[in-house]
Design a protein around this motif. Structure first.
Motif, PDB file in Angstrom:
ATOM      1  N   VAL A 222      37.426  60.039  38.457  1.00  0.00           N
ATOM      2  CA  VAL A 222      37.365  58.810  37.980  1.00  0.00           C
ATOM      3  C   VAL A 222      38.042  57.678  38.772  1.00  0.00           C
ATOM      4  N   GLU A 223      38.513  58.156  39.694  1.00  0.00           N
ATOM      5  CA  GLU A 223      39.193  57.444  40.902  1.00  0.00           C
ATOM      6  C   GLU A 223      38.442  56.065  41.110  1.00  0.00           C
ATOM      7  N   GLY A 224      38.656  54.843  41.172  1.00  0.00           N
ATOM      8  CA  GLY A 224      37.790  53.963  41.598  1.00  0.00           C
ATOM      9  C   GLY A 224      38.080  52.671  40.729  1.00  0.00           C
ATOM     10  N   ILE A 225      37.407  51.648  40.944  1.00  0.00           N
ATOM     11  CA  ILE A 225      37.436  50.382  40.024  1.00  0.00           C
ATOM     12  C   ILE A 225      36.247  50.465  39.153  1.00  0.00           C
ATOM     13  N   TRP A 226      36.665  50.045  37.724  1.00  0.00           N
ATOM     14  CA  TRP A 226      35.602  49.966  36.719  1.00  0.00           C
ATOM     15  C   TRP A 226      35.733  48.733  36.105  1.00  0.00           C
ATOM     16  N   ASP A 227      34.430  47.992  35.778  1.00  0.00           N
ATOM     17  CA  ASP A 227      34.171  46.944  35.164  1.00  0.00           C
ATOM     18  C   ASP A 227      34.179  47.193  33.711  1.00  0.00           C
ATOM     19  N   LEU A 228      34.899  46.833  32.661  1.00  0.00           N
ATOM     20  CA  LEU A 228      34.955  47.023  31.220  1.00  0.00           C
ATOM     21  C   LEU A 228      34.421  46.133  30.674  1.00  0.00           C
TER      22      LEU A 228
ATOM     23  N   PHE B 138      41.524  53.123  38.778  1.00  0.00           N
ATOM     24  CA  PHE B 138      42.337  54.655  38.698  1.00  0.00           C
ATOM     25  C   PHE B 138      42.445  55.061  40.204  1.00  0.00           C
ATOM     26  N   ARG B 139      43.575  55.723  40.387  1.00  0.00           N
ATOM     27  CA  ARG B 139      43.722  56.525  41.379  1.00  0.00           C
ATOM     28  C   ARG B 139      44.759  57.501  41.381  1.00  0.00           C
ATOM     29  N   ARG B 140      45.094  58.334  42.308  1.00  0.00           N
ATOM     30  CA  ARG B 140      46.147  59.481  42.237  1.00  0.00           C
ATOM     31  C   ARG B 140      47.089  59.147  43.220  1.00  0.00           C
ATOM     32  N   GLU B 141      48.256  59.246  42.656  1.00  0.00           N
ATOM     33  CA  GLU B 141      49.557  59.050  43.160  1.00  0.00           C
ATOM     34  C   GLU B 141      50.342  60.435  43.229  1.00  0.00           C
ATOM     35  N   ASP B 142      50.542  60.980  44.352  1.00  0.00           N
ATOM     36  CA  ASP B 142      50.934  62.388  44.214  1.00  0.00           C
ATOM     37  C   ASP B 142      50.511  63.475  43.353  1.00  0.00           C
ATOM     38  N   GLY B 143      49.220  63.411  43.230  1.00  0.00           N
ATOM     39  CA  GLY B 143      48.610  64.144  42.485  1.00  0.00           C
ATOM     40  C   GLY B 143      48.229  63.984  40.819  1.00  0.00           C
ATOM     41  N   VAL B 144      48.904  62.733  40.692  1.00  0.00           N
ATOM     42  CA  VAL B 144      48.926  62.442  39.202  1.00  0.00           C
ATOM     43  C   VAL B 144      47.873  60.972  39.258  1.00  0.00           C
ATOM     44  N   LEU B 145      46.946  60.914  37.885  1.00  0.00           N
ATOM     45  CA  LEU B 145      46.357  60.035  37.740  1.00  0.00           C
ATOM     46  C   LEU B 145      47.075  58.815  37.292  1.00  0.00           C
ATOM     47  N   VAL B 146      46.848  57.582  37.759  1.00  0.00           N
ATOM     48  CA  VAL B 146      47.502  56.389  37.245  1.00  0.00           C
ATOM     49  C   VAL B 146      46.546  55.369  37.265  1.00  0.00           C
ATOM     50  N   GLY B 147      46.916  54.183  36.830  1.00  0.00           N
ATOM     51  CA  GLY B 147      45.830  53.163  36.934  1.00  0.00           C
ATOM     52  C   GLY B 147      46.568  51.965  36.510  1.00  0.00           C
ATOM     53  N   THR B 148      45.862  50.809  36.747  1.00  0.00           N
ATOM     54  CA  THR B 148      46.146  49.425  36.485  1.00  0.00           C
ATOM     55  C   THR B 148      44.890  48.771  35.744  1.00  0.00           C
ATOM     56  N   ALA B 149      45.273  47.754  34.890  1.00  0.00           N
ATOM     57  CA  ALA B 149      44.331  47.049  34.153  1.00  0.00           C
ATOM     58  C   ALA B 149      44.405  45.560  34.450  1.00  0.00           C
ATOM     59  N   HIS B 150      43.218  44.737  34.915  1.00  0.00           N
ATOM     60  CA  HIS B 150      43.326  43.185  35.041  1.00  0.00           C
ATOM     61  C   HIS B 150      42.609  42.573  34.000  1.00  0.00           C
ATOM     62  N   GLY B 151      42.938  41.503  33.465  1.00  0.00           N
ATOM     63  CA  GLY B 151      42.039  40.827  32.417  1.00  0.00           C
ATOM     64  C   GLY B 151      42.808  39.600  31.825  1.00  0.00           C
ATOM     65  N   ALA B 152      42.314  38.826  31.310  1.00  0.00           N
ATOM     66  CA  ALA B 152      42.922  37.502  30.679  1.00  0.00           C
ATOM     67  C   ALA B 152      44.133  36.965  31.480  1.00  0.00           C
ATOM     68  N   GLY B 153      43.987  37.068  32.507  1.00  0.00           N
ATOM     69  CA  GLY B 153      45.085  36.368  33.396  1.00  0.00           C
ATOM     70  C   GLY B 153      46.136  37.267  33.479  1.00  0.00           C
ATOM     71  N   GLU B 154      46.288  38.621  33.271  1.00  0.00           N
ATOM     72  CA  GLU B 154      47.397  39.358  33.291  1.00  0.00           C
ATOM     73  C   GLU B 154      46.959  40.756  33.945  1.00  0.00           C
ATOM     74  N   GLU B 155      48.056  41.537  34.670  1.00  0.00           N
ATOM     75  CA  GLU B 155      47.903  43.013  35.194  1.00  0.00           C
ATOM     76  C   GLU B 155      48.707  43.862  34.366  1.00  0.00           C
TER      77      GLU B 155
END
Length: 107
Positions: free
Chosen positions: A3-9, A24-41
């Motif tokens: 699922v790594e990559g950038i997704w438009d939701l 979504f990306r992997r950091e040290d083998g763990v799946l992590v992520g960030t969301a951006h929307g409505a002017g906030e991250e």
């Protein structure tokens, strides 16, 4: 499955359609992520991929302060499912992964 990559939701909510971008990306083998929307991250918490089922939590402050729980099914470069905020009705969620450009970067 990856699922790594950038997704438009897109989320269909009682206050209208809301769009966001999740990465979504992997950091040290763990799946992590960030969301951006409505002017906030915001960071994504408890990101879990189990087969084709992807779940995560996030807290938002715009348009209102909510703690959201996402539960979606990933099918290739598409996803569909729901997000839930406490006692509020579940909102439908759909998304598409951005295609990689030459050089491995997303659009």
């Amino acid at each position: 499955m990856s699922v790594e990559g950038i997704w438009d939701l897109s989320m269909s909510t009682p206050i209208g359609r809301i769009t966001a971008v999740a990465e979504f990306r992997r950091e040290d083998g763990v799946l992590v992520g960030t969301a951006h929307g409505a002017g906030e991250e915001v960071p994504l918490g408890d990101v879990v991929l189990d087969g084709d089922r992807l779940t995560w939590r996030q807290a938002i402050t715009k348009p209102v302060r909510l703690n959201l729980v996402f539960d979606v099914t990933v099918d290739g470069d598409s996803l569909a499912g729901s997000s839930k905020a406490g006692r509020l009705p579940a909102s439908k969620v759909s998304g598409e992964r951005r295609a990689l450009r030459a050089g491995g970067r997303s659009d």
